[in-house]
Design a protein around this motif. Structure first.
Motif, PDB file in Angstrom:
ATOM      1  N   LYS A  22       0.816   0.077   3.908  1.00 16.87           N
ATOM      2  CA  LYS A  22       0.564  -1.267   3.144  1.00 16.87           C
ATOM      3  C   LYS A  22       1.679  -2.244   3.197  1.00 16.87           C
ATOM      4  O   LYS A  22       2.882  -2.139   2.992  1.00 16.87           O
ATOM      5  CB  LYS A  22       0.584  -0.476   1.469  1.00 16.87           C
TER       6      LYS A  22
ATOM      7  N   ARG B 106      -2.816  -5.314   1.767  1.00 20.65           N
ATOM      8  CA  ARG B 106      -3.760  -4.735   2.459  1.00 20.65           C
ATOM      9  C   ARG B 106      -3.164  -3.439   3.409  1.00 20.65           C
ATOM     10  O   ARG B 106      -2.062  -3.335   3.335  1.00 20.65           O
ATOM     11  CB  ARG B 106      -4.433  -5.683   3.562  1.00 20.65           C
TER      12      ARG B 106
ATOM     13  N   GLU C 141     -10.153   1.743   1.762  1.00 18.51           N
ATOM     14  CA  GLU C 141      -8.919   1.988   1.278  1.00 18.51           C
ATOM     15  C   GLU C 141      -8.589   3.185   0.523  1.00 18.51           C
ATOM     16  O   GLU C 141      -7.796   4.180   0.678  1.00 18.51           O
ATOM     17  CB  GLU C 141      -8.181   0.964   0.691  1.00 18.51           C
TER      18      GLU C 141
ATOM     19  N   LYS D 232     -11.259  -3.057   2.519  1.00 15.92           N
ATOM     20  CA  LYS D 232     -10.842  -2.901   1.214  1.00 15.92           C
ATOM     21  C   LYS D 232     -11.641  -1.804   0.569  1.00 15.92           C
ATOM     22  O   LYS D 232     -11.268  -0.892  -0.214  1.00 15.92           O
ATOM     23  CB  LYS D 232     -11.220  -4.055   0.412  1.00 15.92           C
TER      24      LYS D 232
END
Lengths: 214, 193
Positions: free
Chosen positions: B51, B34, B102, B99
């Motif tokens: 990350k 993540r 991202e 998500k």
């Protein structure tokens, strides 16, 4: 109240901390009345913040450049000074060495001349001494020989009176015929009185006798 | 541990977010893969994010901390090595990126190609120019022809702008003057120069 400067200039610290007037000492915790106080944060507008950031960054860059320039200059000067001084000192040392060598050579020459002279005198003295010793030795030898020859002569003369087997009988006869009495007495004047039974003549009488005799 | 209603007590702070353990501890597989961001790095126009690669929990004595290895991207530049976050992991300044967002960060890195070249010299201040001439005359040194000072920069692996090498032409110029104001509205009515 004692003035602060007087206390600060003391050699041994009697009071470890001198607080400003109307202030709490450092070891005190936050005052009760101030525990829940939340200081207000300064409010700076975005425009002003950006401008201040830019100006301050500019200032830091400029100052860094100036500081670096002068630092480099100082280092350069230092190094040049060092190298110059080392060159000077080397030159001076070389000169000093030259001078020392010259002086040493002069001294050596002087000493050599002195030595030559001294050696000459010494040599002469030694020769003289040796000659003298040789002469002395010769003289000694000659004297010895003379002494020995004189002894030989004496012995040769005496040898006539020696008792030999030829004249032994005659010597014995002569000895028997002339007995020698070694017993004698000596008085204070050194007169010898031979024989055991020699009658002692009184001194005065003897003197008188002598006087009369003469 | 994690409360939805936040009530601030005491002094105000610039931090905005949660501690790293608060984020990582509530995620599946400790959130490996993540993307997290430090909110203070949002001040830069380029994206800065991390990350998560590996997570190690810490003993009870360090319950606010966690040991995390991350791929760090700072101001649009990805660092070649993994970075360990431990000493700063307690700071309540971390934010998790959903998500579906991202891609924005990942795309921004690719598009960031522009380069700023910093100069390695700066012009002397006007008084210094005159002073240095006299000073060099006094010391018997040769006079300076170019009135420039060499610039030095602090070395940092996070440096974004490149420093000019040799005769490279810099894209920004530093001067000894006030320069161009960032916010001209502050100088209204004041003649500059």
């Amino acid at each position: 109240m004692i003035p602060k400067n007087v206390l600060l200039k003391r050699v041994s610290p009697l009071i470890s901390q001198i607080a400003e007037a109307h202030r709490k000492p450092r070891w005190e915790p936050v005052a009760k009345s101030k525990i829940y106080r939340i200081p207000k944060r300064p409010e700076i507008s975005e425009e002003e913040r950006l401008e201040l950031l830019r100006i301050n960054n500019n200032y830091k860059t400029q100052m860094r450049a100036i500081r670096r320039f002068y630092h480099e200059e100082m280092m350069r000067e230092l190094s040049s000074l060092k190298s110059a001084s080392s060159e000077m000192s080397q030159k001076l040392e070389a000169e000093e060495w030259e001078k020392c060598v010259h002086l040493n050579e002069e001294w050596n020459k002087e000493v050599a001349a002195e030595r030559e002279q001294r050696r000459k005198i010494e040599l002469a003295a030694m020769e003289e001494y040796t000659l003298k010793r040789m002469e002395e030795k010769d003289k000694e030898m000659r004297e010895k020989i003379e002494k020995a020859s004189a002894e030989i002569r004496l012995q040769k003369e005496l040898s006539a009176t020696f008792i030999t087997p030829d004249n032994l009988e005659a010597a014995i006869d002569a000895a028997l015929a002339n007995p020698i009495d070694y017993n004698f007495a000596i008085d204070l004047k050194g007169n010898h009185f031979y024989g055991r039974d020699t009658p002692i003549v009184n001194q005065d009488k003897k003197d008188n006798a002598i006087n009369t005799n003469t | 541990m994690t409360t939805q209603v936040i009530k601030y007590v005491g002094r105000t702070t610039n931090f905005k977010g949660k501690t790293l353990w608060e984020i990582v501890g509530s995620l599946k597989n400790y959130g490996v893969g993540r993307i997290i961001v430090r909110s203070v790095f949002n001040r830069y126009p380029e994206p800065s994010f991390m990350k998560i690669v590996k997570v190690e929990t810490c003993p009870d004595e360090e319950r606010r901390r966690v040991r995390v290895w991350v791929e760090k991207t700072f101001r649009g530049r990805k660092s070649p090595q993994l970075t360990e976050i431990y000493r700063t992991s307690y700071k309540p300044d971390y934010n998790l990126i959903p998500k579906d967002e991202e891609y924005k960060f990942l795309e921004a890195v690719k598009s960031n190609e522009s380069e700023v070249i910093l100069p390695n010299t700066i012009e002397m201040p006007p008084l210094m120019k005159r002073f240095i001439v006299k000073d060099h005359e006094k010391k018997g040194l040769e006079t300076i022809k170019e009135y420039v000072l060499p610039l030095s920069y602090n070395h940092s692996p996070n440096r974004v702008a490149r420093i000019a090498k040799g005769d490279e032409k810099p894209t920004v110029k530093f001067t000894m003057g006030l320069g161009k104001p960032a916010s001209p509205s502050l100088y209204e009515g004041i003649p500059l120069q």
